[in-house]
Design an enzyme around this catalytic site. Structure first.
Site, PDB file in Angstrom:
ATOM      1  N   HIS A  13      -4.374  -5.116  12.515  1.00  0.00           N
ATOM      2  CA  HIS A  13      -4.893  -4.983  11.143  1.00  0.00           C
ATOM      3  C   HIS A  13      -5.847  -6.145  10.857  1.00  0.00           C
ATOM      4  CE1 HIS A  13      -5.040  -4.824   6.790  1.00  0.00           C
ATOM      5  NE2 HIS A  13      -4.593  -3.578   6.872  1.00  0.00           N
TER       6      HIS A  13
ATOM      7  N   SER B 104      -8.721   1.251   0.075  1.00  0.00           N
ATOM      8  CA  SER B 104      -8.716   1.736  -1.312  1.00  0.00           C
ATOM      9  C   SER B 104      -8.553   3.253  -1.433  1.00  0.00           C
ATOM     10  CB  SER B 104      -9.972   1.254  -2.049  1.00  0.00           C
ATOM     11  OG  SER B 104     -10.007  -0.166  -2.082  1.00  0.00           O
TER      12      SER B 104
ATOM     13  N   ASN C 108       1.055   1.417   4.433  1.00  0.00           N
ATOM     14  CA  ASN C 108       1.238   0.051   4.913  1.00  0.00           C
ATOM     15  C   ASN C 108       1.640  -0.799   3.716  1.00  0.00           C
ATOM     16  OD1 ASN C 108       1.058  -2.514   5.922  1.00  0.00           O
ATOM     17  ND2 ASN C 108      -1.152  -2.468   6.312  1.00  0.00           N
TER      18      ASN C 108
ATOM     19  N   GLU D  91      -6.112  -8.031   8.435  1.00  0.00           N
ATOM     20  CA  GLU D  91      -5.427  -9.216   7.884  1.00  0.00           C
ATOM     21  C   GLU D  91      -4.757 -10.021   8.999  1.00  0.00           C
ATOM     22  OE1 GLU D  91      -3.200  -7.027   4.968  1.00  0.00           O
ATOM     23  OE2 GLU D  91      -5.062  -6.571   3.916  1.00  0.00           O
TER      24      GLU D  91
ATOM     25  N   GLU E 234     -10.759   0.870   9.181  1.00  0.00           N
ATOM     26  CA  GLU E 234     -10.588   0.241   7.870  1.00  0.00           C
ATOM     27  C   GLU E 234     -11.690  -0.789   7.649  1.00  0.00           C
ATOM     28  OE1 GLU E 234      -6.236   0.519   6.409  1.00  0.00           O
ATOM     29  OE2 GLU E 234      -6.400  -1.269   7.633  1.00  0.00           O
TER      30      GLU E 234
ATOM     31  N   GLY F 274      -8.294  -3.258  -0.399  1.00  0.00           N
ATOM     32  CA  GLY F 274      -7.776  -3.951  -1.589  1.00  0.00           C
ATOM     33  C   GLY F 274      -8.836  -4.268  -2.624  1.00  0.00           C
TER      34      GLY F 274
ATOM     35  N   LYS G  50       2.463  -3.813   3.643  1.00  0.00           N
ATOM     36  CA  LYS G  50       2.088  -5.234   3.793  1.00  0.00           C
ATOM     37  C   LYS G  50       3.289  -6.110   3.382  1.00  0.00           C
ATOM     38  CE  LYS G  50      -2.683  -3.872   3.227  1.00  0.00           C
ATOM     39  NZ  LYS G  50      -4.026  -4.195   2.801  1.00  0.00           N
TER      40      LYS G  50
HETATM   41  P1  13P Z   1      -5.637  -0.766   0.311  1.00  0.00           P
HETATM   42  O1  13P Z   1      -5.284   0.717   0.333  1.00  0.00           O
HETATM   43  O2  13P Z   1      -4.768  -1.546  -0.624  1.00  0.00           O
HETATM   44  O3  13P Z   1      -7.094  -0.987   0.148  1.00  0.00           O
HETATM   45  O4  13P Z   1      -5.257  -1.333   1.775  1.00  0.00           O
HETATM   46  C1  13P Z   1      -5.736  -0.674   2.901  1.00  0.00           C
HETATM   47  C2  13P Z   1      -5.074  -1.223   4.092  1.00  0.00           C
HETATM   48  O5  13P Z   1      -5.333  -2.346   4.483  1.00  0.00           O
HETATM   49  C3  13P Z   1      -4.075  -0.388   4.785  1.00  0.00           C
HETATM   50  O6  13P Z   1      -3.726  -0.924   5.999  1.00  0.00           O
END
Ligand code: 13P
Length: 246
Positions: A94, A209, A9, A96, A164, A170, A11
């Protein structure tokens, strides 16, 4: 035996003009024989990523889609539009999107339904916050997110669910193998309660992560069928991640 999925992803990262060089540096190196590898760039980079990955086993996914086909929804993109350009997967719900764009279990449900109707594979994201975990409510949250979104729907083995935990996204603070396994097993149990045996075929991913160092042991867990990777999918580290030691 469920085929593993490694999805990147991206983002809101990478310019469309940067995709070619990056993908060319990883495409010949990653081993896609025994797993599905999916790249999810921004909307504007999707055509370029679809074009560059043509003829390889790497698939593409969007990071979101609207649940209507077309109409007065300024700034939105429909599942039909994604399908039309050759996109095959779509990430839905997601954390976010839930946090910054007010997505709810209800909109997630509408989007998963629309993805199915359009022939896109939905990657539905769920996960608890740190506060919810510390209060012992993690599984209640997961259960509600799954049930509210999926109970009204007719789902099948194509569905992908990504667990997740928000506190692991992150932050560099990965869930332990045991925490991730416990949650993914709970997700499967919840799917089983709703839909029966098909739950054994649905792929449940872990995200938060994930990197080249921790992927192997996570992938040994019986209910973890792959990873949804953020930061590490933007770097050539993604090669080691996809080619993890079994
Ligand atoms: P990270 O791997 O940067 O922690 O992000 C995970 C994520 O949100 C994947 O959709």
């Amino acid at each position: 035996m469920r085929k593993k999925v490694i999805a990147g992803n991206w983002k809101m990262n990478k310019l469309a003009s940067e995709c070619g060089e990056f993908l060319n540096s990883i495409l010949t190196e990653i081993n896609t024989d025994d797993k599905d590898v999916i790249i999810c760039p921004t909307y504007v980079s999707l055509p370029s990523v679809i074009n560059i990955t043509k003829g390889t086993n790497v698939k593409t996914g969007a990071q979101n889609a609207h649940y209507e086909t077309s109409g007065a929804y300024t700034g939105e993109v429909s599942c039909e539009m994604l399908k039309d350009i050759g996109c095959e997967y779509v990430i839905i719900g997601h954390s976010e999107r839930r946090k910054y764009f007010a997505e709810t279990d209800e909109t997630v449900s509408l989007k998963v339904k629309k993805a199915y109707e359009t022939g896109l594979v939905p990657i539905m994201c769920i996960g608890e916050s740190l506060e919810e975990r510390e209060e012992g409510k993690a599984f209640d949250v997961l259960s509600a997110q799954i049930t509210n979104a999926l109970r009204p729907l007719d789902i099948d083995e194509k569905l992908i669910v990504a667990y997740e935990p928000i506190w692991a996204i992150g932050t560099g603070k990965t869930a332990t193998d045991e925490q991730a396994q416990e949650a993914c097993a709970f997700v499967r149990k919840t799917l089983n309660t709703l839909f029966g045996d098909v739950s054994e075929k649905i792929r449940v991913l872990y995200g938060g992560s994930v990197n080249a160092k921790n992927i192997s042991s996570l992938m040994q867990m019986p209910d973890i069928d792959g990873a949804l990777v953020g930061g590490a999918s933007l770097k050539t580290e993604f090669i080691q991640l996809v080619n993890y030691d079994k």
